[in-house]
Scaffold this active site. Structure first.
Site, mmCIF file in Angstrom:
data_model
loop_
_atom_site.group_PDB
_atom_site.id
_atom_site.type_symbol
_atom_site.label_atom_id
_atom_site.label_comp_id
_atom_site.label_asym_id
_atom_site.label_seq_id
_atom_site.Cartn_x
_atom_site.Cartn_y
_atom_site.Cartn_z
ATOM 1 N N ASP A 1 0.827 -1.211 0.000
ATOM 2 C CA ASP A 1 0.000 0.000 0.000
ATOM 3 C C ASP A 1 0.859 1.258 0.000
ATOM 4 O OD1 ASP A 1 1.005 -0.234 2.574
ATOM 5 O OD2 ASP A 1 -0.922 -0.199 3.578
ATOM 6 N N HIS B 1 -7.802 -2.385 10.146
ATOM 7 C CA HIS B 1 -7.533 -2.291 8.705
ATOM 8 C C HIS B 1 -6.350 -3.185 8.334
ATOM 9 C CE1 HIS B 1 -4.460 1.322 8.559
ATOM 10 N NE2 HIS B 1 -3.921 0.245 9.067
ATOM 11 N N ASN C 1 -7.628 -0.085 13.949
ATOM 12 C CA ASN C 1 -9.059 -0.199 13.608
ATOM 13 C C ASN C 1 -9.348 -1.493 12.836
ATOM 14 O OD1 ASN C 1 -7.788 0.314 11.245
ATOM 15 N ND2 ASN C 1 -8.878 2.197 10.735
ATOM 16 N N GLU D 1 -9.701 -0.021 4.710
ATOM 17 C CA GLU D 1 -10.220 0.577 5.931
ATOM 18 C C GLU D 1 -11.576 -0.040 6.296
ATOM 19 O OE1 GLU D 1 -7.289 2.205 6.918
ATOM 20 O OE2 GLU D 1 -8.505 3.923 7.490
HETATM 21 P P1 PGA Z 1 1.792 -0.723 12.628
HETATM 22 O O1 PGA Z 1 0.621 -0.481 11.611
HETATM 23 O O2 PGA Z 1 2.479 -1.960 12.189
HETATM 24 O O3 PGA Z 1 2.645 0.497 12.498
HETATM 25 O O4 PGA Z 1 1.158 -0.867 13.974
HETATM 26 C C1 PGA Z 1 -0.226 -1.509 11.253
HETATM 27 C C2 PGA Z 1 -1.280 -0.930 10.380
HETATM 28 O O5 PGA Z 1 -1.837 0.124 10.729
HETATM 29 O O6 PGA Z 1 -1.573 -1.518 9.331
#
Ligand code: PGA
Length: 243
Positions: free
Chosen positions: A67, A138, A136, A143
């Protein structure tokens, strides 16, 4: 979905790296799709060390960037492309021609989606993906309430993601959208590893494992997928262990 818990972040990361190594040993020219973010950093360090001392041979593997923040490019601190090059592609000596990523600065995002879909198809589909779970739920920039579709998507970022984004950029940036490989394509990967560590993820891990399966919480959609393994450290597993 299989769930495995580890005492520490380091042990969780080691297991993730060993799973990648096992996959590569069987499918040397596989397409790998790794999330950026903080969660896989330990795995990246271990994989780069394994590549350095010959315990893994990533020379034939292909890579798809999961992404990107729309509006950010390689010169922006915290962009996915910058994080992935610094943390993994460069230390692991991955040839640039083996990597395809989204250009978050592209004027035509539909074309960006198409280019990534073409790369995935040309590589025979995603062999293995290692994904972090967002606060959340995601996955990439799929999302909450995202349509579950094959191919790639451009998604409006929800408030949690915007708030969390400051940790990557070191300052608030006006990010509004993300571009991502879609859930349908990720779920079709031959092997999926979900990672979560730290107490702050324990609530979303609980929802991922015990909450309703729904695109409201995208990570729940992997629960019925036999080829998915959820690797957790002790702190992230605290709430599911209370059940
Ligand atoms: P993080 O992010 O590995 O920095 O916790 C995970 C995400 O939000 O996909």
């Amino acid at each position: 979905m299989k769930i495995t818990m580890f005492e520490s972040y380091e042990e969780m990361s080691q297991q993730a790296a060993e799973r990648v190594a096992a996959h590569i040993a069987e499918h040397p020219d596989t397409l790998l799709c790794f999330a950026a973010g903080e969660t896989p950093m330990g795995m990246f360090r271990i994989l780069a060390a394994m590549q350095e001392d010959g315990r893994i041979d990533l020379s034939q593997a292909r890579f798809a960037g999961l992404d990107e923040w729309v509006g950010l490019g390689p010169n922006d601190t915290g962009s996915c492309i910058q994080v992935m090059h610094d943390a993994f592609y460069r230390p692991a000596n991955i040839p640039l021609e083996h990597i395809h990523v989204f250009d978050g600065l592209a004027a035509d995002l539909t074309e960006e989606c198409q280019k990534m879909e073409n790369w995935i198809t040309a590589c025979g589909g995603i062999g293995m993906t290692v994904l972090g779970i967002g606060m959340n739920g995601h996955i990439g920039f799929n999302e909450p309430d995202v349509p579950v579709q094959n191919g790639c998507i451009v998604c409006d970022l929800d408030d949690t993601t915007k708030a969390v984004s400051i940790k990557y950029f070191g300052q608030p940036l006006p990010v509004r959208q993300g571009i991502s490989i879609g859930l349908g394509s990720l779920i079709q990967a031959r092997e999926v590893v979900l990672l979560a560590n730290g107490a702050r993820k324990s609530e979303i891990v609980h929802a991922t494992v015990h909450g309703p399966v729904s695109n409201r919480v995208p990570s729940t959609l992997f629960r019925d997928h036999l080829c998915t393994t959820l690797l957790l450290d002790r702190e992230a597993a605290i709430q599911i262990q209370k059940e």
